[in-house]
Design a protein around this motif. Structure first.
Motif, PDB file in Angstrom:
ATOM      1  N   LEU A  24     -17.330  35.420  49.617  1.00 56.51           N
ATOM      2  CA  LEU A  24     -17.340  36.022  50.956  1.00 56.51           C
ATOM      3  C   LEU A  24     -16.758  37.435  50.915  1.00 56.51           C
ATOM      4  O   LEU A  24     -15.785  37.680  50.215  1.00 56.51           O
ATOM      5  CB  LEU A  24     -16.488  35.187  51.911  1.00 56.51           C
ATOM      6  N   PRO A  25     -17.365  38.337  51.669  1.00 57.69           N
ATOM      7  CA  PRO A  25     -16.769  39.675  51.742  1.00 57.69           C
ATOM      8  C   PRO A  25     -15.362  39.604  52.344  1.00 57.69           C
ATOM      9  O   PRO A  25     -15.098  38.766  53.198  1.00 57.69           O
ATOM     10  CB  PRO A  25     -17.705  40.448  52.659  1.00 57.69           C
ATOM     11  N   GLN A  26     -14.479  40.478  51.860  1.00 58.63           N
ATOM     12  CA  GLN A  26     -13.118  40.509  52.426  1.00 58.63           C
ATOM     13  C   GLN A  26     -13.096  41.239  53.761  1.00 58.63           C
ATOM     14  O   GLN A  26     -12.208  41.036  54.562  1.00 58.63           O
ATOM     15  CB  GLN A  26     -12.187  41.242  51.470  1.00 58.63           C
ATOM     16  N   ALA A  27     -14.063  42.123  53.944  1.00 57.79           N
ATOM     17  CA  ALA A  27     -14.170  42.851  55.207  1.00 57.79           C
ATOM     18  C   ALA A  27     -15.644  43.119  55.459  1.00 57.79           C
ATOM     19  O   ALA A  27     -16.430  43.181  54.506  1.00 57.79           O
ATOM     20  CB  ALA A  27     -13.392  44.159  55.135  1.00 57.79           C
ATOM     21  N   ARG A  28     -16.017  43.264  56.709  1.00 52.21           N
ATOM     22  CA  ARG A  28     -17.430  43.540  57.025  1.00 52.21           C
ATOM     23  C   ARG A  28     -17.743  45.022  56.920  1.00 52.21           C
ATOM     24  O   ARG A  28     -18.872  45.412  56.708  1.00 52.21           O
ATOM     25  CB  ARG A  28     -17.756  43.080  58.455  1.00 52.21           C
ATOM     26  N   ASN A  29     -16.724  45.844  57.121  1.00 48.61           N
ATOM     27  CA  ASN A  29     -16.949  47.288  57.205  1.00 48.61           C
ATOM     28  C   ASN A  29     -16.028  48.031  56.251  1.00 48.61           C
ATOM     29  O   ASN A  29     -14.872  47.638  56.081  1.00 48.61           O
ATOM     30  CB  ASN A  29     -16.662  47.793  58.624  1.00 48.61           C
ATOM     31  N   PHE A  30     -16.530  49.130  55.695  1.00 47.58           N
ATOM     32  CA  PHE A  30     -15.677  49.960  54.860  1.00 47.58           C
ATOM     33  C   PHE A  30     -15.868  51.428  55.226  1.00 47.58           C
ATOM     34  O   PHE A  30     -16.985  51.896  55.401  1.00 47.58           O
ATOM     35  CB  PHE A  30     -15.971  49.755  53.367  1.00 47.58           C
TER      36      PHE A  30
END
Ligand SMILES: *[C@@H]1O[C@H](CO)[C@@H](O)[C@H](O)[C@H]1NC(C)=O
Ligand SMILES: *[C@@H]1O[C@H](CO)[C@@H](O)[C@H](O)[C@H]1NC(C)=O
Ligand SMILES: *[C@@H]1O[C@H](CO)[C@@H](O)[C@H](O)[C@H]1NC(C)=O
Ligand SMILES: [Zn+2]
Length: 496
Positions: A24-30
């Motif tokens: 799973l991604p740790q965050a949706r946005n970077f």
């Protein structure tokens, strides 16, 4: 037996659960922020200036405040290129945008001139929305490395074509483009074009569904990203050349938005566009012109661009607090100017209301009959040098080198020295922010000293995307489309 079976199932679920969590991604946005040409002394200059103004302007009083970026320091970064210990913005952005060490001048191609995929393209390929928000021309080296691939950074027309998807093998990769460089998107039949051909990139963009904005009025219709007009994709270019320096822009704010206004608009519209999707966005923001003021050794321009960078850092931090599924890293591409602060007192800079670039613009546009009077009444006070005597004024007139005369005089007054009009090899500071546990992870993972090529690998891990997948796709298109390396050119170490 039943018991054993359920244990096995539980074990499998647990194992799968863990591996699923791992995937799973740790965050949706970077968000990645580049203060171009910003060295450690740049931040000191801005901090001391701001704190002295807040501190009764007494240089002897103790000063211990932090600017927004100071609160987010996590490490530092090595910047050298493959062919030079001093990097240019192209090799640097290929490193932190694509994870590949390359030669000065290279735009997202490796040492062999083969295209390499960027973190932005990798995110786009997995369904993220993407953006580039800069104050330079949009086809300048730093933004170019995220969505264009050319062997030589001076191929500005080609870079513009790639960035909008016109001749990018994978089609349009960027949903939000904001900055300068308008003239490269207009066919040569337009008198303000700087293309040598008839390609109409704004027309092409419209055909691809982009909203095209060429002035501040059109930008304001986005209503800070909340309006229907801010639905993706869109491109807004507000100056044929670089956008104005922030301090000059303030003299005529109706002409162009600030970097902060563009950032707010971009984030709001990217957030709206991804509200209901599993994938979020990747946004690269560049405070591009810190570097340009470094090249001109203009402490006034440098100072105010660095303050704007800190304003953006503050805004993004607060944005992340409100949108905790977002993470941010920020680092310059290299230092510029060899700025040192010996005999330092930034207070004389406070009388300046324009950069040397703007002073020179006024000076060239002046069509009256008394240049000396104009210099004394408008240019010198505008640059914070209102009290020069007639001998000094006459020296400036006879030198006929206005910008460098102004900047060296005010540098002397402020106790600022520059060792070069180019870049230096100095390490640069790494900043980062995440909210809650994400912030904790970010610090644990990224504290320390890094090579610039190691940065995007971290973002790959957070978003769970792969730049190598893009590289593979790009190379299926061969490499002729990236053009040829110019072996006589060694990067813009002494230009922008
Ligand atoms: C002289 O400059 C002023 C102010 O910039 C401008 O309005 C005017 O049109 C110019 N005149 C000529 C003859 O170029
Ligand atoms: C003008 O200022 C310069 C630098 O401060 C000084 O050396 C010079 O003597 C002054 N000249 C006159 C005529 O006051
Ligand atoms: C640096 O600044 C000091 C103080 O203004 C000045 O005396 C010195 O000449 C400068 N050095 C260089 C290399 O410009
Ligand atoms: Zn530069």
């Amino acid at each position: 037996m039943r018991y054993a079976l359920s244990l096995t199932i539980a074990g499998t679920l647990l194992a799968q659960g863990c591996s699923a969590l791992w995937l799973l991604p740790q965050a949706r946005n970077f968000i990645y922020i580049v203060p171009d040409g910003f060295g450690p002394a740049s931040q000191t200059m801005a901090r001391d200036y701001v704190s002295l103004l807040q501190n009764g302007e007494n240089p002897k009083a103790p000063v211990s405040m932090q600017l927004p970026a100071d609160r987010m320091v996590i490490g530092n970064v090595r910047t050298q290129a493959s062919d030079n210990l001093v990097t240019d913005s192209a090799a640097a952005a290929t490193a932190f945008g694509c994870g590949v060490k390359t030669y000065n001048n290279a735009i997202a191609v490796d040492d062999d001139g083969q295209p390499v995929g960027s973190i932005l393209e990798a995110a786009k390929g997995e369904g993220f929305k993407t953006g580039l928000v800069v104050t330079s021309t949009i086809n300048h080296a730093t933004p170019a490395c995220y969505a264009a691939h050319v062997a030589d950074r001076n191929s500005y027309e080609k870079i513009a074509e790639h960035e909008i998807g016109y001749s990018h093998p994978l089609g349009p990769q960027v949903d939000v483009l904001l900055g300068g460089g308008r003239c490269y998107f207009k066919p040569k039949s337009d008198p303000t074009s700087c293309r040598k051909d008839d390609i109409d990139l704004f027309g092409y963009a419209k055909g691809k569904g982009y909203r095209v904005m060429q002035d501040r009025k059109a930008f304001d219709e986005l209503k800070k990203g909340t309006a229907k007009a801010a639905d993706l994709p869109y491109i807004g270019l507000f100056n044929d050349d670089q956008m104005m320096y922030e301090i000059d822009r303030k003299l005529q704010p109706e002409k162009e938005p600030s970097l902060l206004e563009m950032v707010e608009t971009a984030l709001t519209s990217l957030d709206r566009a991804t509200k209901w999707s599993f994938r979020g966005y990747f946004l690269m923001i560049e405070a591009s012109r810190i570097d340009h003021a470094g090249h001109s050794n203009d402490p006034v321009g440098h100072l105010h661009e660095v303050i704007m960078y800190n304003d953006v850092m503050k805004f993004v931090r607060e944005w992340i607090d409100k949108h905790p599924d977002t993470m941010m890293l920020s680092a310059a591409d290299h230092e510029c100017g060899g700025l040192t602060l010996n005999g330092f007192n930034p207070l004389p800079l406070k009388d300046a209301t324009m950069t040397t670039e703007h002073a020179e613009r006024l000076w060239k546009a002046y069509n009256g009959t008394d240049r000396t009077a104009y210099l004394k009444s408008t240019i010198l006070p505008g640059y914070g040098l209102g009290n020069l005597n007639d001998t000094e004024v006459n020296t400036i007139i006879s030198n006929n080198n206005l910008a460098s005369d102004l900047s060296s005089r005010i540098s002397k007054k402020a106790g600022v020295n520059w060792s070069t009009g180019g870049h230096t090899a100095s390490d640069i500071t790494l900043y980062g922010y995440g909210s809650g546990w994400r912030g904790g992870n970010l610090k644990a993972d990224m504290a320390g000293n890094w090579d610039n090529t190691e940065i995007p690998g971290y973002i790959e891990g957070i978003l769970k995307v792969k730049m190598s997948k893009v590289t593979e796709k790009l190379r299926k298109a061969g490499s002729a489309w990236v053009g040829k390396r110019d072996l006589n050119s060694h990067g813009h170490l002494h230009e922008h």
